[in-house]
Enzyme design. Structure first.
Site, short mmCIF file in Angstrom:
data_model
loop_
_atom_site.label_atom_id
_atom_site.label_comp_id
_atom_site.label_asym_id
_atom_site.label_seq_id
_atom_site.Cartn_x
_atom_site.Cartn_y
_atom_site.Cartn_z
N TYR A 54 0.83 -1.19 0.00
CA TYR A 54 0.00 0.00 0.00
C TYR A 54 0.88 1.26 0.00
O TYR A 54 1.63 1.51 0.94
CB TYR A 54 -0.92 0.04 1.21
CG TYR A 54 -1.87 -1.13 1.34
CD1 TYR A 54 -2.16 -1.96 0.27
CD2 TYR A 54 -2.48 -1.42 2.56
CE1 TYR A 54 -3.02 -3.04 0.40
CE2 TYR A 54 -3.36 -2.49 2.70
CZ TYR A 54 -3.62 -3.30 1.61
OH TYR A 54 -4.47 -4.36 1.75
N LEU A 203 -17.50 -3.34 2.17
CA LEU A 203 -18.52 -2.42 1.65
C LEU A 203 -18.45 -2.32 0.13
O LEU A 203 -18.84 -1.32 -0.46
CB LEU A 203 -18.39 -1.04 2.28
CG LEU A 203 -18.86 -0.94 3.73
CD1 LEU A 203 -18.58 0.45 4.28
CD2 LEU A 203 -20.33 -1.27 3.85
N ARG A 205 -15.97 -1.89 -1.79
CA ARG A 205 -15.11 -0.76 -2.16
C ARG A 205 -15.90 0.55 -2.20
O ARG A 205 -15.63 1.43 -2.99
CB ARG A 205 -14.41 -1.03 -3.50
CG ARG A 205 -13.58 -2.30 -3.47
CD ARG A 205 -12.82 -2.51 -4.76
NE ARG A 205 -12.13 -3.80 -4.74
CZ ARG A 205 -10.94 -4.04 -4.18
NH1 ARG A 205 -10.31 -3.06 -3.59
NH2 ARG A 205 -10.40 -5.24 -4.20
N GLY A 206 -16.88 0.64 -1.32
CA GLY A 206 -17.60 1.89 -1.13
C GLY A 206 -18.97 1.96 -1.74
O GLY A 206 -19.82 2.74 -1.29
N SER A 209 -22.08 1.61 0.52
CA SER A 209 -22.41 2.70 1.45
C SER A 209 -23.54 3.56 0.91
O SER A 209 -24.16 4.32 1.65
CB SER A 209 -21.19 3.58 1.69
OG SER A 209 -20.89 4.35 0.53
#
Length: 327
Positions: A54, A203, A205-206, A209
């Protein structure tokens, strides 16, 4: 954490994932990331997940700053297995046994610690027998540099070959409402052998949400722009499922993220890795960890997010070839 193949007594309700804190999904703020990590640790959180890949090691440096002075309160998890650099010829899988200890030592230095609680192989290197890589990882336990070992994105056969050498504490793979392959692939095997499962991108990758409305919402440089599920018609088909998730969340008097995370926790041997960039994300995960709903909610979500209802692959084809799980 003891070097064991079981986390049944110590597994967390969720793990804090840090990948997005160093720019994977667009611009990030070190100050906000450190504030978020402090909030998590100050409110009872212990488990932190990072990786040397990362941001070319910068994510581990960030985590090291956050845990300075409070290392005893943290269960620290990181991964290795990739070469990383600025040029394409500096990147790729490399899990040769002679690299394992050097990768561990580099992570220890960036993290500012003398031991890693859970050390994963990030991806299996197809050019190296798993016995060679995992054997070198096991020697790190013997030397006291690592407490327990894990594998990412492996299938049952590789798990069994590794477990014959040293206990596999955790297998980590993508798992969420729109990535459910582990339910029939690896989770039953782990249950049988007493290992735990951590599901990353819990989630989606968003998207789960409910915040994303268009592929144009993704900033330039966001890695999701290269993922088929976030592209063109696939995005809008998947968004229809998210709208149904939001409707169910409203009935449960929670938000979509909280309901999606709670769904991940409905299985006893699964802990979601929750990627966060701000304190509110931590609060969502904390609420989800204690959320109890009638079974009809889980049944409806299982129906809406049936695996064949999801449009597009998780990754581009080149990246899918590196996975043993969820193909």
């Amino acid at each position: 954490m003891k070097p064991s193949n079981t986390l049944a007594d110590t597994a967390p309700s969720f793990v804090l994932g840090t990948m997005a804190m160093t720019g994977y999904y667009g611009p990030s703020s070190d100050a906000l990331s450190l504030e978020t990590l402090d909030y998590y640790l100050s409110h009872g959180g212990r488990w932190i997940d990072t990786a040397d890949l990362y941001a070319n090691g910068a994510n581990e440096v960030l985590v090291g700053k956050a845990i300075a002075g409070r290392r005893r309160d943290v269960v620290l998890c990181t991964k290795f297995g990739y070469l990383f650099g600025e040029r394409a010829d500096q990147r790729g899988l490399d899990a040769r046994p002679e690299r394992v200890e050097a990768a561990c030592d580099a992570s220890l230095q960036r993290l500012g610690t003398d031991v890693i609680d859970l050390f994963y192989l990030h991806r299996v290197d197809p050019n190296v027998p798993i016995e060679d890589t995992y054997g070198a990882m096991a020697r790190l336990v013997e030397k006291g540099k690592v407490r327990a070992l894990g594998l990412c994105e492996v299938g049952p056969k590789t798990y069994a070959r590794a477990a014959a050498i040293h206990p596999v504490a955790v297998v980590q793979s993508e798992y969420s409402l729109w990535s459910r392959e582990p339910e029939t692939d690896i989770i039953p095997v782990l249950r049988e052998h007493g290992s735990w499962f951590f599901g990353y991108a819990s989630l989606g990758r968003g998207i789960l949400s409910g915040a994303l409305k268009s592929p144009d919402d993704l900033p330039p440089g966001d890695q999701r722009r290269d993922m088929p599920r976030f592209q063109g018609e696939n995005f809008y088909k998947n968004l229809e499922l998210v709208e149904l998730l939001k409707d169910l969340a409203a009935q449960a008097k929670v938000n979509a993220a909280q309901l999606a995370l709670a769904w991940c926790r409905r299985r006893g041997e699964v802990s979601p890795i929750v990627g966060v960039t701000e304190p509110q994300h931590v609060r969502d995960a904390q609420l989800a960890a204690s959320l109890e709903l009638p079974a009809v909610f889980w049944e409806k979500l299982d129906e809406v997010f049936a695996p064949d209802a999801i449009a597009g692959q998780r990754y581009p084809e080149s990246a899918m070839k590196r996975l043993e799980s969820g193909r």
